[in-house]
Design a protein around this motif. Structure first.
Motif, PDB file in Angstrom:
ATOM      1  N   ILE A  18       0.839  -1.197   0.000  1.00 38.32           N
ATOM      2  CA  ILE A  18       0.000   0.000   0.000  1.00 38.32           C
ATOM      3  C   ILE A  18       0.873   1.246   0.000  1.00 38.32           C
ATOM      4  O   ILE A  18       0.670   2.181  -0.784  1.00 38.32           O
ATOM      5  CB  ILE A  18      -0.935  -0.002   1.228  1.00 38.32           C
ATOM      6  N   ALA A  19       1.868   1.265   0.883  1.00 39.07           N
ATOM      7  CA  ALA A  19       2.712   2.451   1.024  1.00 39.07           C
ATOM      8  C   ALA A  19       3.537   2.715  -0.234  1.00 39.07           C
ATOM      9  O   ALA A  19       3.728   3.871  -0.630  1.00 39.07           O
ATOM     10  CB  ALA A  19       3.624   2.299   2.239  1.00 39.07           C
ATOM     11  N   VAL A  20       4.044   1.655  -0.873  1.00 36.52           N
ATOM     12  CA  VAL A  20       4.816   1.837  -2.112  1.00 36.52           C
ATOM     13  C   VAL A  20       3.938   2.468  -3.184  1.00 36.52           C
ATOM     14  O   VAL A  20       4.369   3.381  -3.907  1.00 36.52           O
ATOM     15  CB  VAL A  20       5.400   0.499  -2.598  1.00 36.52           C
ATOM     16  N   ARG A  21       2.719   2.000  -3.315  1.00 34.61           N
ATOM     17  CA  ARG A  21       1.834   2.542  -4.344  1.00 34.61           C
ATOM     18  C   ARG A  21       1.441   3.983  -4.051  1.00 34.61           C
ATOM     19  O   ARG A  21       1.263   4.780  -4.957  1.00 34.61           O
ATOM     20  CB  ARG A  21       0.613   1.649  -4.474  1.00 34.61           C
ATOM     21  N   MET A  22       1.278   4.305  -2.777  1.00 32.27           N
ATOM     22  CA  MET A  22       0.907   5.675  -2.437  1.00 32.27           C
ATOM     23  C   MET A  22       2.073   6.636  -2.579  1.00 32.27           C
ATOM     24  O   MET A  22       1.901   7.776  -3.020  1.00 32.27           O
ATOM     25  CB  MET A  22       0.365   5.726  -1.006  1.00 32.27           C
ATOM     26  N   LEU A  23       3.271   6.206  -2.216  1.00 30.58           N
ATOM     27  CA  LEU A  23       4.413   7.107  -2.137  1.00 30.58           C
ATOM     28  C   LEU A  23       5.361   7.003  -3.327  1.00 30.58           C
ATOM     29  O   LEU A  23       6.132   7.918  -3.591  1.00 30.58           O
ATOM     30  CB  LEU A  23       5.193   6.856  -0.847  1.00 30.58           C
ATOM     31  N   GLY A  24       5.352   5.864  -4.027  1.00 28.32           N
ATOM     32  CA  GLY A  24       6.264   5.683  -5.132  1.00 28.32           C
ATOM     33  C   GLY A  24       7.703   5.559  -4.699  1.00 28.32           C
ATOM     34  O   GLY A  24       8.616   5.758  -5.500  1.00 28.32           O
ATOM     35  N   SER A  25       7.936   5.233  -3.438  1.00 25.88           N
ATOM     36  CA  SER A  25       9.288   5.147  -2.902  1.00 25.88           C
ATOM     37  C   SER A  25       9.361   3.987  -1.930  1.00 25.88           C
ATOM     38  O   SER A  25       8.630   3.944  -0.931  1.00 25.88           O
ATOM     39  CB  SER A  25       9.651   6.442  -2.177  1.00 25.88           C
ATOM     40  N   THR A  26      10.243   3.036  -2.208  1.00 25.68           N
ATOM     41  CA  THR A  26      10.386   1.893  -1.298  1.00 25.68           C
ATOM     42  C   THR A  26      10.975   2.330   0.033  1.00 25.68           C
ATOM     43  O   THR A  26      10.597   1.800   1.081  1.00 25.68           O
ATOM     44  CB  THR A  26      11.263   0.808  -1.937  1.00 25.68           C
ATOM     45  N   ALA A  27      11.903   3.275   0.003  1.00 25.40           N
ATOM     46  CA  ALA A  27      12.526   3.725   1.248  1.00 25.40           C
ATOM     47  C   ALA A  27      11.496   4.412   2.150  1.00 25.40           C
ATOM     48  O   ALA A  27      11.419   4.132   3.352  1.00 25.40           O
ATOM     49  CB  ALA A  27      13.685   4.673   0.938  1.00 25.40           C
ATOM     50  N   GLU A  28      10.685   5.315   1.566  1.00 23.73           N
ATOM     51  CA  GLU A  28       9.663   5.991   2.350  1.00 23.73           C
ATOM     52  C   GLU A  28       8.612   4.998   2.837  1.00 23.73           C
ATOM     53  O   GLU A  28       8.092   5.123   3.949  1.00 23.73           O
ATOM     54  CB  GLU A  28       9.006   7.094   1.528  1.00 23.73           C
ATOM     55  N   ALA A  29       8.288   4.033   1.999  1.00 21.06           N
ATOM     56  CA  ALA A  29       7.304   3.022   2.392  1.00 21.06           C
ATOM     57  C   ALA A  29       7.789   2.242   3.602  1.00 21.06           C
ATOM     58  O   ALA A  29       7.029   1.994   4.552  1.00 21.06           O
ATOM     59  CB  ALA A  29       7.024   2.079   1.228  1.00 21.06           C
ATOM     60  N   ASP A  30       9.050   1.844   3.591  1.00 22.02           N
ATOM     61  CA  ASP A  30       9.598   1.097   4.729  1.00 22.02           C
ATOM     62  C   ASP A  30       9.569   1.946   5.993  1.00 22.02           C
ATOM     63  O   ASP A  30       9.271   1.445   7.090  1.00 22.02           O
ATOM     64  CB  ASP A  30      11.028   0.652   4.420  1.00 22.02           C
TER      65      ASP A  30
END
Length: 284
Positions: A18-30
């Motif tokens: 969910i976070a990757v799709r919303m933010l487009g960033s794996t680092a921010e998602a983590d």
């Protein structure tokens, strides 16, 4: 490993996706998923861990999207780009990520549209639950997700944005002028206005059902300033440079079908509110 940790680890892949799709960033998602874990660890008696975590992660992502000052380069692994060979390990990593093309389209959406579209269309979260995340009515969330869907399908929402702006401006002008007939002409017969808990605490009725009730509520109202919220025409009460109440309009076929009255400070803080070309919070 205790039960709370087990429950969280079971949800981690979905939350990260969910976070990757919303933010487009794996680092921010983590980072967001880790913050959700920290909040869960210090929150007692969570009834539905999965739903609670979805809400927390979505709101953290919404905050991240709001805080971005510029369009940043996407942190998409090279393996996600078209034409790049994918090995088995990379393929497993990409299972919870999204292609670069979709990320580029998602970036054109407002934060609220992006959250609504990702949660509902990509993760099948019911509109009622998405409404809880965004602090808006299910009808308003349905429209947000629909805008996202049209953008992803290659549609142009600028015509809709222009119509929305014209209808809301005309409605607010009629309200200020006490033109009840004009107000009624701009409302769908079954239009409804709903207030959040903070608005109800201020003395607003929970629901104004029907065009007559909504029109009567706005007839003669002068204090609601025209604003844009997340790029769409709306209205707000502003006091001492702070937005106290926002009025969000749902427009369909040239008529207002719904108004969300939002007074919850936490929800208001997640809205991009602009008044007369300046941030509403800086307006007197």
């Amino acid at each position: 490993m205790d039960q709370l940790t087990l429950d969280f680890e079971a949800e981690r892949p979905r939350l990260r996706a969910i976070a990757v799709r919303m933010l487009g960033s794996t680092a921010e998602a983590d980072d967001v998923v880790q913050e959700a874990w920290l909040r869960l660890a210090r929150t007692p008696d969570v009834d539905n861990t999965a739903a609670w975590l979805t809400t927390v992660v979505s709101r953290l992502c919404l905050d991240q999207l709001r805080s971005r000052k510029r369009v940043e380069a996407y942190d998409v692994p090279a393996a996600a780009l078209p034409g790049t060979p994918v090995d088995p390990e990379a393929d497993a990593v990409l299972a919870d990520q999204v292609g670069a093309a979709l990320l580029i389209v998602l970036e054109t959406l407002s934060p609220a549209e992006r959250v609504a579209f990702v949660l509902h269309d990509l993760f099948a979260v019911p509109f009622d639950d998405v409404a809880g995340v965004l602090g808006r009515s299910p009808a308003a969330v349905r429209q947000l997700a629909s805008r996202g869907r049209r953008a992803v399908a290659g549609g142009d929402v600028e015509v809709e944005r222009k119509t929305h702006h014209e209808v809301v401006d005309a409605f607010l002008a009629a309200a200020r002028g006490g033109d009840l007939g004009r107000l009624l002409s701009l409302l769908a017969p079954d239009a409804i206005m709903q207030s959040d808990a903070a608005g109800i605490a201020m003395g607003t009725e929970p629901v104004y059902a029907g065009a007559d009730a909504v029109a009567a509520r706005f007839d003669g109202v002068r204090g609601a300033a025209p604003v844009t919220i997340d790029g769409w025409a709306a209205a707000a009460w502003v006091h001492h440079r702070e937005v106290k109440v926002a009025f969000l309009f749902t427009v369909a076929d040239g008529l207002i079908t719904g108004v969300d009255l939002v007074a919850d400070p936490e929800i208001l803080a997640r809205m991009d509110v602009v008044l007369a070309g300046n941030p509403a919070r800086d307006a007197e």
